[in-house]
Scaffold this motif. Structure first.
Motif, PDB file in Angstrom:
ATOM      1  N   GLU A   1       3.793  -3.255   7.127  1.00  0.00           N
ATOM      2  CA  GLU A   1       2.391  -2.941   6.836  1.00  0.00           C
ATOM      3  C   GLU A   1       2.133  -1.447   6.944  1.00  0.00           C
ATOM      4  O   GLU A   1       1.397  -0.875   6.117  1.00  0.00           O
ATOM      5  CB  GLU A   1       1.480  -3.714   7.793  1.00  0.00           C
ATOM      6  N   VAL A   2       2.735  -0.799   7.936  1.00  0.00           N
ATOM      7  CA  VAL A   2       2.589   0.658   8.068  1.00  0.00           C
ATOM      8  C   VAL A   2       3.144   1.362   6.845  1.00  0.00           C
ATOM      9  O   VAL A   2       2.510   2.282   6.296  1.00  0.00           O
ATOM     10  CB  VAL A   2       3.308   1.163   9.342  1.00  0.00           C
ATOM     11  N   ILE A   3       4.319   0.958   6.394  1.00  0.00           N
ATOM     12  CA  ILE A   3       4.940   1.578   5.213  1.00  0.00           C
ATOM     13  C   ILE A   3       4.057   1.379   3.989  1.00  0.00           C
ATOM     14  O   ILE A   3       3.872   2.293   3.182  1.00  0.00           O
ATOM     15  CB  ILE A   3       6.342   1.006   4.985  1.00  0.00           C
ATOM     16  N   SER A   4       3.500   0.176   3.847  1.00  0.00           N
ATOM     17  CA  SER A   4       2.617  -0.101   2.708  1.00  0.00           C
ATOM     18  C   SER A   4       1.388   0.804   2.736  1.00  0.00           C
ATOM     19  O   SER A   4       1.000   1.390   1.708  1.00  0.00           O
ATOM     20  CB  SER A   4       2.188  -1.569   2.735  1.00  0.00           C
ATOM     21  N   VAL A   5       0.788   0.978   3.922  1.00  0.00           N
ATOM     22  CA  VAL A   5      -0.394   1.840   4.038  1.00  0.00           C
ATOM     23  C   VAL A   5      -0.020   3.294   3.768  1.00  0.00           C
ATOM     24  O   VAL A   5      -0.759   4.024   3.090  1.00  0.00           O
ATOM     25  CB  VAL A   5      -1.042   1.695   5.434  1.00  0.00           C
ATOM     26  N   LEU A   6       1.115   3.748   4.278  1.00  0.00           N
ATOM     27  CA  LEU A   6       1.564   5.115   4.025  1.00  0.00           C
ATOM     28  C   LEU A   6       1.699   5.382   2.536  1.00  0.00           C
ATOM     29  O   LEU A   6       1.283   6.439   2.030  1.00  0.00           O
ATOM     30  CB  LEU A   6       2.896   5.372   4.722  1.00  0.00           C
ATOM     31  N   ASN A   7       2.283   4.428   1.821  1.00  0.00           N
ATOM     32  CA  ASN A   7       2.445   4.593   0.374  1.00  0.00           C
ATOM     33  C   ASN A   7       1.098   4.609  -0.353  1.00  0.00           C
ATOM     34  O   ASN A   7       0.909   5.370  -1.303  1.00  0.00           O
ATOM     35  CB  ASN A   7       3.334   3.481  -0.183  1.00  0.00           C
ATOM     36  N   GLN A   8       0.172   3.779   0.117  1.00  0.00           N
ATOM     37  CA  GLN A   8      -1.155   3.762  -0.500  1.00  0.00           C
ATOM     38  C   GLN A   8      -1.873   5.093  -0.300  1.00  0.00           C
ATOM     39  O   GLN A   8      -2.491   5.633  -1.225  1.00  0.00           O
ATOM     40  CB  GLN A   8      -1.979   2.615   0.082  1.00  0.00           C
TER      41      GLN A   8
END
Length: 301
Positions: A156-163
């Protein structure tokens, strides 16, 4: 036993840009000299031990033990009060083990008032602020720290970072948090540091032991599922001193040959998918990351 109050932890060695974040979480800590036998270890609060199984072997502790024998513990261990008596270690297990090896009877500690969540956060933050961290150590500690900071899982952290990197509102303040702690921002952590989580144990060790540059290991990540080819290229890169460009040239034809058999690989994967539901812990987290990458790839196509 002596003790002094330390508000905001001013003067505690090993802290630099993360001091403000640390002070915000802890509020205050107490400095004490305590009997070493009263300190109990909880392995869940050692970030390094989670991904570096050799962190505590005797060879790696030898130099630290020599220093402790000569000078004592220069940096206090981080602990919290143990309900059953004594203290539970939050951070500093290598120093504790070295102190035990040289038979120290008393050691300096910082005592924090912290529940499990705060203790886990403190363990990662202490690890993250050490000046001798390798890029591998720093990355694993950084993502654990981001999870503690946000309450999200690693995928989830990686997904938010990419967003955020693509322009979404940074409602969690990740850019400021990363720059304040590590001096690098969302772009670096989403595009480069996240890929380190996909290194094999052999690649992690090769980077930490400086057998290869981290940029070389990045080039091996696309060979997911091709264990033997990936291992062979790692050994070749280490033995021949290959750089990232040279390794990329070796990887490219392997990826091209793999694309010709994509339909067959999809068919094989379809039969194995039900086993994913049985995964737990880090394997389950890695499966979620791979699924998210696949979904993102399909969304872009």
């Amino acid at each position: 036993m002596t003790q002094t109050k330390t508000r905001g932890l001013k003067g505690v060695s090993g802290l630099a840009s993360g001091l403000a974040a640390l002070a915000e979480v802890t509020g205050q800590a107490t400095h004490r000299q305590v009997d070493i036998g009263k300190i109990h270890v909880d392995p869940h609060f050692n970030p390094r031990g989670r991904y570096d199984p050799d962190a505590f072997n005797e060879d790696r502790l030898a130099a630290l033990s020599s220093s402790v024998r000569a000078e004592g513990l220069l940096s206090p261990l981080w602990v919290r009060i143990r309900p059953a008596g004594g203290y539970t270690l939050i951070a500093g297990e290598r120093r504790l083990r070295a102190a035990l090896l040289v038979d120290l009877r008393q050691v300096p500690v910082l005592v924090f008032e912290a529940d499990d969540r705060r203790a886990a956060y403190l363990a990662v933050l202490e690890n993250a602020q050490r000046e001798d961290l390798s890029i591998v150590d720093e990355t694993f500690a950084g993502f654990a720290l981001l999870c503690a900071h946000t309450g999200l899982s690693v995928p989830e952290v990686i997904s938010v970072l990419n967003q955020v990197r693509k322009g979404a509102d940074d409602t969690l303040g990740l850019e400021a948090f990363l720059r304040g702690t590590y001096g690098t921002g969302v772009s670096v952590w989403s595009q480069h540091r996240a890929r380190i989580l996909d290194f094999t144990p052999e690649e992690l060790a090769a980077v930490q032991e400086r057998q290869i540059d981290v940029s070389v290991a990045y080039e091996l990540v696309p060979l997911k599922g091709r264990v033997e080819e990936r291992r062979h290229l790692l050994r070749q890169a280490a033995a021949d001193g290959l750089n990232a460009t040279q390794v990329r040239a070796l990887v490219r034809p392997l990826l091209s040959s793999g694309r010709r058999g994509l339909k067959a690989e999809i068919s094989e994967l379809r039969g194995a998918l039900p086993r994913l539901a049985r995964l737990k812990g880090e394997p389950a987290d890695r499966a979620r990351r791979l699924i998210q990458e696949l979904q993102a790839l399909l969304a872009e196509s």
